[in-house]
Design an enzyme around this catalytic site. Structure first.
Site, short mmCIF file in Angstrom:
data_model
loop_
_atom_site.label_atom_id
_atom_site.label_comp_id
_atom_site.label_asym_id
_atom_site.label_seq_id
_atom_site.Cartn_x
_atom_site.Cartn_y
_atom_site.Cartn_z
N GLN A 100 34.45 40.94 43.48
CA GLN A 100 35.13 40.98 44.78
C GLN A 100 36.41 41.81 44.64
O GLN A 100 37.09 42.06 45.62
CB GLN A 100 35.52 39.56 45.21
CG GLN A 100 34.33 38.66 45.45
CD GLN A 100 34.77 37.20 45.46
OE1 GLN A 100 35.15 36.67 46.48
NE2 GLN A 100 34.72 36.55 44.31
N ASN A 101 36.73 42.21 43.41
CA ASN A 101 37.98 42.92 43.19
C ASN A 101 37.83 44.40 43.52
O ASN A 101 36.76 44.97 43.38
CB ASN A 101 38.44 42.75 41.74
CG ASN A 101 38.66 41.29 41.40
OD1 ASN A 101 38.76 40.47 42.30
ND2 ASN A 101 38.72 40.97 40.12
N ASP A 103 40.07 46.67 42.20
CA ASP A 103 41.06 47.29 41.31
C ASP A 103 40.46 48.24 40.28
O ASP A 103 41.20 48.84 39.49
CB ASP A 103 41.89 46.21 40.61
CG ASP A 103 41.03 45.17 39.88
OD1 ASP A 103 39.90 45.49 39.46
OD2 ASP A 103 41.52 44.03 39.72
N HIS A 118 33.58 44.25 47.67
CA HIS A 118 34.65 44.53 48.64
C HIS A 118 35.20 45.95 48.51
O HIS A 118 36.31 46.23 48.93
CB HIS A 118 35.79 43.51 48.48
CG HIS A 118 35.42 42.13 48.96
ND1 HIS A 118 36.07 41.00 48.55
CD2 HIS A 118 34.45 41.72 49.80
CE1 HIS A 118 35.51 39.93 49.14
NE2 HIS A 118 34.53 40.35 49.90
N CYS A 126 38.20 59.81 54.40
CA CYS A 126 38.44 60.31 55.75
C CYS A 126 37.29 59.82 56.63
O CYS A 126 36.14 60.20 56.39
CB CYS A 126 38.50 61.83 55.77
SG CYS A 126 38.58 62.43 57.48
N CYS A 147 43.98 63.32 56.05
CA CYS A 147 42.95 64.19 55.46
C CYS A 147 43.45 65.64 55.47
O CYS A 147 44.00 66.10 56.48
CB CYS A 147 41.66 64.06 56.26
SG CYS A 147 40.34 65.12 55.64
N ASN A 213 37.74 29.06 35.05
CA ASN A 213 38.85 29.07 36.00
C ASN A 213 39.87 28.02 35.53
O ASN A 213 39.48 26.92 35.16
CB ASN A 213 38.33 28.69 37.41
CG ASN A 213 39.27 29.08 38.53
OD1 ASN A 213 40.48 28.87 38.44
ND2 ASN A 213 38.73 29.64 39.59
N1 APR Z 1 41.69 33.39 34.72
C1 APR Z 1 40.69 32.99 35.56
N2 APR Z 1 40.91 32.57 36.81
C2 APR Z 1 42.19 32.54 37.25
C3 APR Z 1 43.28 32.95 36.44
C4 APR Z 1 42.99 33.39 35.13
N3 APR Z 1 43.96 33.79 34.28
N4 APR Z 1 44.42 32.80 37.17
C5 APR Z 1 44.04 32.34 38.38
N5 APR Z 1 42.71 32.16 38.44
C6 APR Z 1 41.86 31.69 39.55
C7 APR Z 1 42.55 30.76 40.54
O1 APR Z 1 42.52 29.41 40.08
C8 APR Z 1 41.68 30.97 41.79
O2 APR Z 1 40.55 30.12 41.77
O3 APR Z 1 41.48 32.80 40.30
C9 APR Z 1 41.20 32.42 41.64
C10 APR Z 1 41.86 33.43 42.57
O4 APR Z 1 41.51 33.10 43.88
P1 APR Z 1 41.72 34.07 45.12
O5 APR Z 1 43.10 34.65 45.07
O6 APR Z 1 41.33 33.35 46.35
O7 APR Z 1 40.73 35.28 44.82
P2 APR Z 1 39.22 35.53 45.21
O8 APR Z 1 38.41 34.28 45.18
O9 APR Z 1 38.79 36.70 44.41
O10 APR Z 1 39.38 35.99 46.72
C11 APR Z 1 38.26 36.43 47.40
O11 APR Z 1 39.55 37.02 49.30
O12 APR Z 1 41.37 37.95 50.45
C12 APR Z 1 40.07 38.13 49.99
O13 APR Z 1 39.04 40.20 49.73
C13 APR Z 1 39.90 39.33 49.08
O14 APR Z 1 38.29 39.64 47.30
C14 APR Z 1 39.25 38.75 47.85
C15 APR Z 1 38.61 37.50 48.38
#
Ligand code: APR
Length: 247
Positions: A100-101, A103, A118, A126, A147, A213
């Site tokens: 979902q990242n 980066d 995502h 563009c 653009c 997690n």
């Molecule tokens: N290692 C593993 N997990 C971790 C760490 C770590 N060092 N630090 C934090 N976390 C966990 C948190 O406990 C949490 O469950 O990563 C998760 C981050 O959650 P979110 O910020 O909600 O990210 P994500 O689930 O990827 O979000 C989904 O939401 O806003 C949208 O499009 C955006 O892709 C994103 C989507």
């Protein structure tokens, strides 16, 4: 058995493991997650990532987008968790990563099969002529960036709220969810649809769910079979080492 050992046993017997990653895997690269105490949404208004707002207020949206995704995020490097997944793929222990990242850090670590659910922040598109730019070649000091061919406002090639999931990534993710016998969830809360449906689909199709997690997610008490409480950058290298015989 300790969860980590149990996970290694399951992974050793797997014929098709797929990783499903979220913001948590990049936290140890210095990128803040979206949710939680120090999450991006505690500092910024998510409206800047709403597609309607972007179209009507491109300069305002771009100012915040630049700050979040380019001034800072653009300099992040992969961490041991990204490298561990790349090594697992190289050794034939991981079929693909659905992330979902946005980066680009899985690719920078060497992962080959990455499905970007995502999109990716490292491409600027563009919408009119389809030209694609790398953020480094654009001058982001004047916003919004435009653009070079037709002056249209460029849009980062990631999925804004209100936009559809890229078709190829959606199809590939569903294929993985129907083929995998193990899904490895790393660093995701499972709060965002439709991404959160993918691990559920995998579970319904019989996959074992392993989750890494430091906190509990929406998956932990619903579909997770083996929960390893810990940071991705600490846990994944140990797992990869045990699987690939390098530790
Ligand atoms: N290692 C593993 N997990 C971790 C760490 C770590 N060092 N630090 C934090 N976390 C966990 C948190 O406990 C949490 O469950 O990563 C998760 C981050 O959650 P979110 O910020 O909600 O990210 P994500 O689930 O990827 O979000 C989904 O939401 O806003 C949208 O499009 C955006 O892709 C994103 C989507």
């Amino acid at each position: 058995m300790e969860p980590l050992e149990e996970a290694v046993q399951i992974l050793k017997q797997s014929s098709h493991t797929t990783a499903f990653t979220g913001a948590g895997i990049s936290v140890e690269s210095g990128i803040p997650p979206f949710r939680g105490e120090n999450g991006l949404w505690s500092k910024y208004d998510p409206i800047v990532l709403d597609i309607g707002y972007f179209h009507t207020h491109p300069a305002e949206a771009w100012k915040v987008i630049r700050e979040i995704f380019y001034d800072f995020f653009g300099k992040a490097k992969p961490n041991p968790a990204h490298f561990a997944l790349a090594e697992m793929e190289k050794q034939g222990r991981l079929a693909a990563v659905i992330t979902q990242n946005i980066d680009n850090l899985h690719q920078e670590a060497g992962s080959k099969k990455v499905y970007e659910y995502h999109g990716n922040s490292q491409r600027l598109l563009c919408p009119k002529c389809g030209a694609v730019y790398h953020p480094i070649e654009m001058d982001l000091s004047t916003l919004p960036p435009r653009c070079k061919n037709d002056g249209e406002v460029l849009k980062p090639d990631f999925v804004f709220f209100g936009e559809a999931i890229p078709a190829l990534a959606a199809t590939k993710a569903e294929e993985e969810a129907s083929t995998a016998d193990v899904f490895l969830l790393v660093g995701t809360t499972g709060e965002i649809m439709p991404a959160s449906l993918i691990p559920q689909m995998a579970k319904q199709n019989g996959a074992r769910i392993i989750e890494i997690n430091p906190g509990v997610s929406n998956f932990t008490h619903s579909i997770t079979d083996v929960y390893i409480r810990g940071k991705a950058g600490e846990v994944l290298p140990v797992i990869a080492g045990k699987l690939t015989g390098k530790s």
